[in-house]
Design an enzyme around this catalytic site. Structure first.
Site, mmCIF file in Angstrom:
data_model
loop_
_atom_site.group_PDB
_atom_site.id
_atom_site.type_symbol
_atom_site.label_atom_id
_atom_site.label_comp_id
_atom_site.label_asym_id
_atom_site.label_seq_id
_atom_site.Cartn_x
_atom_site.Cartn_y
_atom_site.Cartn_z
ATOM 1 N N LYS A 53 0.984 -1.240 -0.480
ATOM 2 C CA LYS A 53 0.181 -0.170 -0.048
ATOM 3 C C LYS A 53 0.911 1.875 0.189
ATOM 4 O O LYS A 53 0.065 2.492 -1.070
ATOM 5 C CB LYS A 53 -0.709 -0.332 0.669
ATOM 6 C CG LYS A 53 -1.877 -0.872 0.796
ATOM 7 C CD LYS A 53 -2.563 -0.748 2.055
ATOM 8 C CE LYS A 53 -4.116 -2.300 2.177
ATOM 9 N NZ LYS A 53 -4.346 -3.444 2.901
ATOM 10 N N GLN A 97 -5.389 -2.315 8.557
ATOM 11 C CA GLN A 97 -4.867 -3.286 8.810
ATOM 12 C C GLN A 97 -5.469 -5.074 9.438
ATOM 13 O O GLN A 97 -5.255 -4.983 10.485
ATOM 14 C CB GLN A 97 -4.054 -3.570 8.228
ATOM 15 C CG GLN A 97 -3.239 -5.283 7.746
ATOM 16 C CD GLN A 97 -3.656 -4.447 6.080
ATOM 17 O OE1 GLN A 97 -3.591 -4.021 5.346
ATOM 18 N NE2 GLN A 97 -3.853 -5.833 5.406
ATOM 19 N N ASP A 120 -12.107 2.203 2.957
ATOM 20 C CA ASP A 120 -11.863 0.574 2.980
ATOM 21 C C ASP A 120 -13.354 0.184 2.967
ATOM 22 O O ASP A 120 -13.495 -1.414 2.832
ATOM 23 C CB ASP A 120 -11.405 -0.007 4.685
ATOM 24 C CG ASP A 120 -10.467 -1.103 4.607
ATOM 25 O OD1 ASP A 120 -9.721 -1.503 3.241
ATOM 26 O OD2 ASP A 120 -9.458 -1.522 4.819
#
Ligand code: NDP
Length: 282
Positions: A53, A97, A120
């Site tokens: 990322k 995460q 997300d």
């Protein structure tokens, strides 16, 4: 033999578009999109994802900030960091995460993220938007699949779409997105009876199961479009999808490979979501 949908190529096209738009944003409004990635613990796979990322951010000209916290970090400390990032004007996207260590509530952490920075798309506000057909942020993997289908010119209206897998991050959101495009959607899971008959009806089949090579040729209709979300590590170390690629490719009209299919799209869409967050911040 099916046409292979090249996820690497489509993802690269998207990253190029994002980079171009980010450059304009910087020149015209002096805004540089910023993504904060928070990792708790030392899970090796998560560390690889976080590294990718950061690399993708550098490629498209974003600021990326990583918070690597020890596995013993308590929920309160993590929530404090999120509250701080929510207020930070240089950060447009916040990603925690997953999975988190067991002593931390994933629900509490996701709910603490400002929905306007929830790149997300996991915050209940954004999930609600997806259900009502007005999404602000769509989870990256399902958004990537829709982008692949659109850029390959695959029509969805009136088609039979079958999704195998009902997770919150892939199965449910992709089913809602297909529905929003007027496909007739069926969702399958581990309790579905006679799976081959159901999958055999699909014009568009999405496999998001996590079982290597589970979808065989006898489960697929001639000419179907087959999207393989699965990423499974075999004993020999190789990656395999949920679809038995060779035999299914002989029957399908389009198919995504593993690796090089859905996988690269996920990070490209994270960049797109972060850009969208920066564009909406003004
Ligand atoms: P989950 O484990 O959360 O969900 C798996 C789903 O598959 C469940 O709904 C389960 O049903 C269903 N399932 C399991 N066995 C069967 C079966 N025999 N028949 C029918 N359905 C079954 O997985 P995720 O959705 O998180 O991920 C799925 C796959 O996609 C994994 O391989 C993962 O690594 C990969 N993935 C890839 C990404 C990418 O970027 N390419 C991103 C995210 C995931 P039930 O609900 O009944 O248990």
């Amino acid at each position: 033999m099916a046409n292979i949908i090249d996820g690497n190529k489509i993802a690269q096209d998207i990253r190029n578009e994002v980079r171009q738009r980010a450059l304009e944003l910087k020149e015209q409004q002096e805004i540089i999109p910023g993504l904060a990635v928070v990792l708790v613990g030392e899970d090796p796979a998560s560390q690889v994802y976080v590294g990718r990322k950061a690399k993708a951010c550098a490629e498209v000209g974003f600021i990326s900030r990583e918070y690597k916290l020890p596995a013993a970090t308590d929920e309160e400390k993590l929530l404090k960091i999120i509250h701080k990032l929510n207020k930070d004007k240089s950060i447009h996207g916040i990603l925690v995460q997953l999975p988190l260590p067991k002593h931390i509530s994933t629900e509490n952490v996701i709910a603490a993220i400002d929905p306007n920075k929830d790149v997300d798309g996991f915050h209940p506000y954004n999930v609600g938007g997806l259900v009502t057909g007005t999404p602000q942020f769509v989870p990256c993997t399902p958004r990537g699949i829709m982008e692949m289908l659109a850029r390959t010119g695959i029509e969805l209206a009136g088609k039979e779409a079958v999704v195998v897998g009902r997770s919150n991050i892939v199965g449910k959101p992709i089913a809602l997105l297909l529905l929003a495009q007027n496909a007739t959607v069926t969702m399958c899971h581990s309790k579905t009876k006679d799976l081959p008959t159901v999958t055999g009806r699909a014009d568009v089949l999405i496999a998001a199961i996590g079982k290597p090579h589970m979808i065989k040729a006898n489960m697929v209709k001639e000419g179907a479009v087959v999207i393989d979300v699965g990423v499974n590590r075999l004993e020999n170390g190789k990656l395999a999808g949920d679809v038995a690629f060779d035999e299914v490719a002989a029957k399908a009209s389009y198919i995504t490979p593993v690796p090089g299919g859905v996988g690269p799209m996920t990070i490209a869409m994270l960049m797109q979501n972060t850009l969208d967050a920066a564009l909406a911040s003004e």
